[in-house]
Every structure is written in structure tokens, then in C-alpha cells.
Design an enzyme around this catalytic site. Structure first.
Site, PDB file in Angstrom:
ATOM      1  N   VAL A 127      46.680  33.140  45.193  1.00 44.00           N
ATOM      2  CA  VAL A 127      45.491  32.282  45.250  1.00 44.00           C
ATOM      3  C   VAL A 127      44.304  33.056  45.823  1.00 44.00           C
ATOM      4  CG1 VAL A 127      44.491  30.187  46.246  1.00 44.00           C
ATOM      5  CG2 VAL A 127      46.853  30.172  45.420  1.00 44.00           C
ATOM      6  N   ALA A 130      43.123  35.503  43.238  1.00 44.93           N
ATOM      7  CA  ALA A 130      42.353  34.820  42.192  1.00 44.93           C
ATOM      8  C   ALA A 130      40.952  34.480  42.665  1.00 44.93           C
ATOM      9  CB  ALA A 130      43.086  33.548  41.757  1.00 44.93           C
ATOM     10  N   TYR A 131      40.834  34.079  43.938  1.00 45.94           N
ATOM     11  CA  TYR A 131      39.521  33.746  44.501  1.00 45.94           C
ATOM     12  C   TYR A 131      38.618  34.975  44.532  1.00 45.94           C
ATOM     13  CZ  TYR A 131      36.040  32.802  48.124  1.00 45.94           C
ATOM     14  OH  TYR A 131      34.865  32.690  48.820  1.00 45.94           O
ATOM     15  N   VAL A 132      39.125  36.067  45.072  1.00 43.42           N
ATOM     16  CA  VAL A 132      38.335  37.295  45.176  1.00 43.42           C
ATOM     17  C   VAL A 132      37.914  37.783  43.790  1.00 43.42           C
ATOM     18  CG1 VAL A 132      38.414  39.729  45.845  1.00 43.42           C
ATOM     19  CG2 VAL A 132      39.317  37.978  47.393  1.00 43.42           C
TER      20      VAL A 132
END
Length: 220
Positions: A127, A130-132
Site C-alpha cells: 500500500v 502504491a502511494y509513493v
């Protein structure tokens, strides 16, 4: 008077930004997903626009923000969301907003990203990875666009009262910053045309926001 479209107006940075714009006498259109979120926009003196950033087409968003002078992208999937929504909100929401701005004839676009997203990321947390990647790719897409962009990358966000002072630069050490100070920095960037084409990291610091911006644009 400036009229600003705020994408993700229910978010905490956006809420602070609406207060700053209201106090300055600027108009704003807060783009939110539902009526309950729109109440926050009305309460702060703005106009609400109901658009689901994930499902709506770019032309629907363009119609909602038409007539604005600038777009601020402050949306994010938020804590507790999975990797898929990082991509659909933090990345695809940004690129859709960029397309909508272009369709609406709005050139000015300020994007709120995150500190350090260009650095290699440990993929042990899918997660976080994916955010970065979503933030990094959204920034790359904006830099490649024809819009008059500014990208601001704050450190860890806090709910503390803002100090009005920051550490601002192309890169800055890891740190935290009050959301109120991020909002003030967005407003300062909107005021200064020489912030166009600039990408900065920011954390709390000792330099007054307007002074920090002036120093960086003067040194370009």
C-alpha cells in the site's frame, strides 16, 4: 479576486486552504463526492461541486470547474484505503484533473504531493509502495503537461496550529508541517507567477512563507 477550484475539498489540507482563501476574499469551488462533504464547502463560504473523481469523465469535471482561474489538486485516497485506490485517486484523479483543467481553459495548476516520493521505495508494504508510486507518477505527468504547474511536497502533516514559517527548497530534510502552513504556502504560490514550473519540498521551519517563496524564485 481569484477563483480557485479545489479538487478533494473535503480533505484536511483543502479545508485549511478554503479558510485562507475566504479570509483573503477569494472565491473557490470545492469539488467533493457527496452532499455531506459539500456542506463543509458551503460552511466555509465556497461553492460546492459534486463530482466523483474516480468515476466521472474529465469533461464532467471540466464543466464543474469552468470559470476558475486556477486548480489546486489536494485529493488523496486517505489512510485505510488500499493500493488500488492510491492509483485511482492519487494518480488517475490527478491526471483527470489535469485534463479537465485543460478542457476548461484553466492553465494554472498547483498539486499537493508528498515529501521524498522520488526516492526508491521498499516494496515490503504494497500500500505504501502504491502511494509513493502514484504521487511520483502524478507529479511526472503534471511536469510533462502544458499547464502552468507548481508541485508542493510537504513532509508529515500535523493538525497543529500553523506558525507561518517553513523550510522550503528543491529538497529539504525529513520533517513535519502543519496543514495550515501548507495551505498558506499554496496561496503564496498562487500569488507568485514565478513559482510556475517549480517543484519544492517543505517542512516546518524558521523562514516566513512569503519570504521563503521570494528567496527561491529570485534564485532561479
Amino acid at each position: 479576486m481569484t477563483r480557485v477550484a479545489i479538487i478533494g475539498a473535503h480533505g484536511k489540507v483543502a479545508q485549511q486552504l478554503m479558510r485562507v482563501l475566504y479570509d483573503r476574499g477569494d472565491d473557490f469551488v470545492g469539488v467533493v463526492r457527496n452532499d455531506e462533504h459539500a456542506d463543509d464547502v458551503y460552511r466555509l463560504g465556497g461553492e460546492g461541486a459534486l463530482v466523483d473523481l474516480e468515476s466521472a469523465e474529465a469533461n464532467t469535471l471540466a464543466a464543474a470547474i469552468a470559470g476558475c482561474d486556477a486548480v489546486v489538486f489536494a485529493a488523496g485516497a486517505g489512510p485505510g484505503s488500499g493500493a488500488e485506490r492510491k492509483r485511482t485517486v492519487d494518480f488517475a484523479g490527478s491526471t483527470k484533473s489535469q485534463e479537465a483543467a485543460a478542457q476548461a481553459g484553466i492553465r494554472r495548476f498547483v498539486q499537493i504531493s508528498a515529501w521524498g516520493v522520488d526516492a526508491p521505495v521498499d516494496d515490503t508494504d504494497p500500500v505504501w509502495k502504491a502511494y509513493v508510486e502514484a504521487k511520483r507518477d502524478a507529479d511526472a505527468a503534471l511536469r510533462a503537461s502544458t499547464l502552468d504547474w507548481t508541485i508542493l511536497r510537504p513532509g508529515g502533516l500535523t493538525t497543529e496550529e500553523g506558525t507561518g514559517s517553513v523550510t522550503l527548497g528543491d529538497t529539504v530534510p525529513r520533517g513535519t508541517i502543519a496543514r495550515e502552513d501548507v495551505a498558506r504556502l499554496i496561496a503564496a504560490a498562487l500569488d507568485e507567477p514565478r513559482t510556475i514550473g517549480r517543484q519544492w519540498e517543505v517542512v516546518g521551519g524558521e523562514t516566513p512563507i512569503e519570504e521563503a517563496v521570494r528567496a527561491l524564485v529570485a534564485s532561479a
